[in-house]
Design a protein around this motif. Sequence first.
Motif, PDB file in Angstrom:
ATOM      1  N   PRO A  31     -40.377 -10.564   6.503  1.00  0.00           N
ATOM      2  CA  PRO A  31     -39.453  -9.584   7.096  1.00  0.00           C
ATOM      3  C   PRO A  31     -38.181  -9.402   6.285  1.00  0.00           C
ATOM      4  CG  PRO A  31     -39.228 -11.654   8.228  1.00  0.00           C
ATOM      5  CD  PRO A  31     -40.393 -11.824   7.273  1.00  0.00           C
ATOM      6  N   LEU A  32     -37.526  -8.295   6.547  1.00  0.00           N
ATOM      7  CA  LEU A  32     -36.160  -8.101   6.073  1.00  0.00           C
ATOM      8  C   LEU A  32     -35.226  -8.816   7.036  1.00  0.00           C
ATOM      9  CD1 LEU A  32     -36.135  -4.297   5.228  1.00  0.00           C
ATOM     10  CD2 LEU A  32     -36.019  -6.146   3.587  1.00  0.00           C
ATOM     11  N   GLY A  58     -36.876 -14.249   1.746  1.00  0.00           N
ATOM     12  CA  GLY A  58     -36.915 -15.126   0.586  1.00  0.00           C
ATOM     13  C   GLY A  58     -35.859 -14.801  -0.445  1.00  0.00           C
ATOM     14  N   VAL A  59     -35.508 -13.519  -0.579  1.00  0.00           N
ATOM     15  CA  VAL A  59     -34.460 -13.116  -1.514  1.00  0.00           C
ATOM     16  C   VAL A  59     -33.106 -13.586  -1.005  1.00  0.00           C
ATOM     17  CG1 VAL A  59     -33.375 -11.192  -2.710  1.00  0.00           C
ATOM     18  CG2 VAL A  59     -35.829 -11.130  -2.237  1.00  0.00           C
ATOM     19  N   VAL A 216     -45.062  -9.531  -4.791  1.00  0.00           N
ATOM     20  CA  VAL A 216     -45.330  -9.997  -3.425  1.00  0.00           C
ATOM     21  C   VAL A 216     -44.631  -9.150  -2.369  1.00  0.00           C
ATOM     22  CG1 VAL A 216     -45.804 -12.364  -4.128  1.00  0.00           C
ATOM     23  CG2 VAL A 216     -43.452 -11.708  -3.539  1.00  0.00           C
ATOM     24  N   TYR A 217     -43.712  -8.292  -2.815  1.00  0.00           N
ATOM     25  CA  TYR A 217     -43.016  -7.387  -1.902  1.00  0.00           C
ATOM     26  C   TYR A 217     -43.269  -5.949  -2.345  1.00  0.00           C
ATOM     27  CZ  TYR A 217     -40.177 -11.608  -0.940  1.00  0.00           C
ATOM     28  OH  TYR A 217     -39.742 -12.874  -0.634  1.00  0.00           O
ATOM     29  N   ASP A 226     -43.637  -4.052  11.656  1.00  0.00           N
ATOM     30  CA  ASP A 226     -44.517  -5.196  11.424  1.00  0.00           C
ATOM     31  C   ASP A 226     -44.164  -5.913  10.124  1.00  0.00           C
ATOM     32  OD1 ASP A 226     -45.346  -2.776  10.178  1.00  0.00           O
ATOM     33  OD2 ASP A 226     -47.235  -3.712   9.617  1.00  0.00           O
ATOM     34  N   VAL A 227     -43.425  -5.238   9.235  1.00  0.00           N
ATOM     35  CA  VAL A 227     -43.056  -5.832   7.955  1.00  0.00           C
ATOM     36  C   VAL A 227     -41.591  -6.237   7.956  1.00  0.00           C
ATOM     37  CG1 VAL A 227     -42.864  -5.421   5.466  1.00  0.00           C
ATOM     38  CG2 VAL A 227     -44.798  -4.498   6.736  1.00  0.00           C
ATOM     39  N   ARG A 228     -40.791  -5.581   8.740  1.00  0.00           N
ATOM     40  CA  ARG A 228     -39.352  -5.855   8.686  1.00  0.00           C
ATOM     41  C   ARG A 228     -38.764  -5.861  10.086  1.00  0.00           C
ATOM     42  NH1 ARG A 228     -36.821  -0.579   8.832  1.00  0.00           N
ATOM     43  NH2 ARG A 228     -34.892  -1.446   8.085  1.00  0.00           N
ATOM     44  N   VAL A 229     -37.624  -6.492  10.227  1.00  0.00           N
ATOM     45  CA  VAL A 229     -36.947  -6.514  11.510  1.00  0.00           C
ATOM     46  C   VAL A 229     -36.436  -5.123  11.834  1.00  0.00           C
ATOM     47  CG1 VAL A 229     -36.275  -8.915  11.316  1.00  0.00           C
ATOM     48  CG2 VAL A 229     -34.752  -7.186  10.404  1.00  0.00           C
TER      49      VAL A 229
END
Length: 231
Positions: A31-32, A58-59, A216-217, A226-229
């Motif tokens: 997620p972001l 992760g960033v 990976v992103y 579903d991928v980010r907040v």
Amino acid sequence: MTSSPFPADQRIVLIGDPRVRAVPVRECGEPLVDCRGRMRVDTRRADPAGHFAHLRAGVAERLERAEKSLPDGWRWLLVEGYRPPALQREIFDGYAATLRKLDPDADEERIRTAASRWCAPAETAGHVAGAAIDLTVCTRDGVEVDMGSPEAATPEESGGACYTHAPGLPERARENRALMIEALSSVGMVNYPTEWWHWSYGDRYWAWSTTAPTAVYGPVPEDAPDVRVRL
């Protein structure tokens, strides 16, 4: 095209290069996250939805670790992280239009190449994946550290000083950039060498630079909870 004050170094692989575009993406689904409250975030390019302050988890974690190795009293100043794809295209197209005015006879391939020195095409951009960050350094009191050119200055505006290893930088600015490079490189992030302020992890340019088999992103649409907040 009219000669640039700092022509592209032929040793630099630009972010729009076919080799970068060819890197496959295996989206990890991370997620972001909102960096406000975790690190110092500047508002010069803030948007109403707060996209600019978000990065892949992760960033953000890598930036936090890298900050610990900065000189005492220094802090990251995060300027812009995630950009919706439509905004990335708008910025790229706007800069390309500026370059066309400088040389109306330039063909589109040359314009696209020149534009990618300062802004990535949306299909390879790290910002649209939440994987790239534009940042600089400030003191504990919020005073920006001298980096030799303004953050986000184009090659034309800066006389080429925006390039990370531009020749002729003042000694102090060169030393400050070296400290920034050391801190961010130590956590596996990579720099885009035409922009001292642009760093990424996990995007196509990172994968190409580190010879990773995949990014990976991948691009994050604004409507992909579903991928980010949710913002």
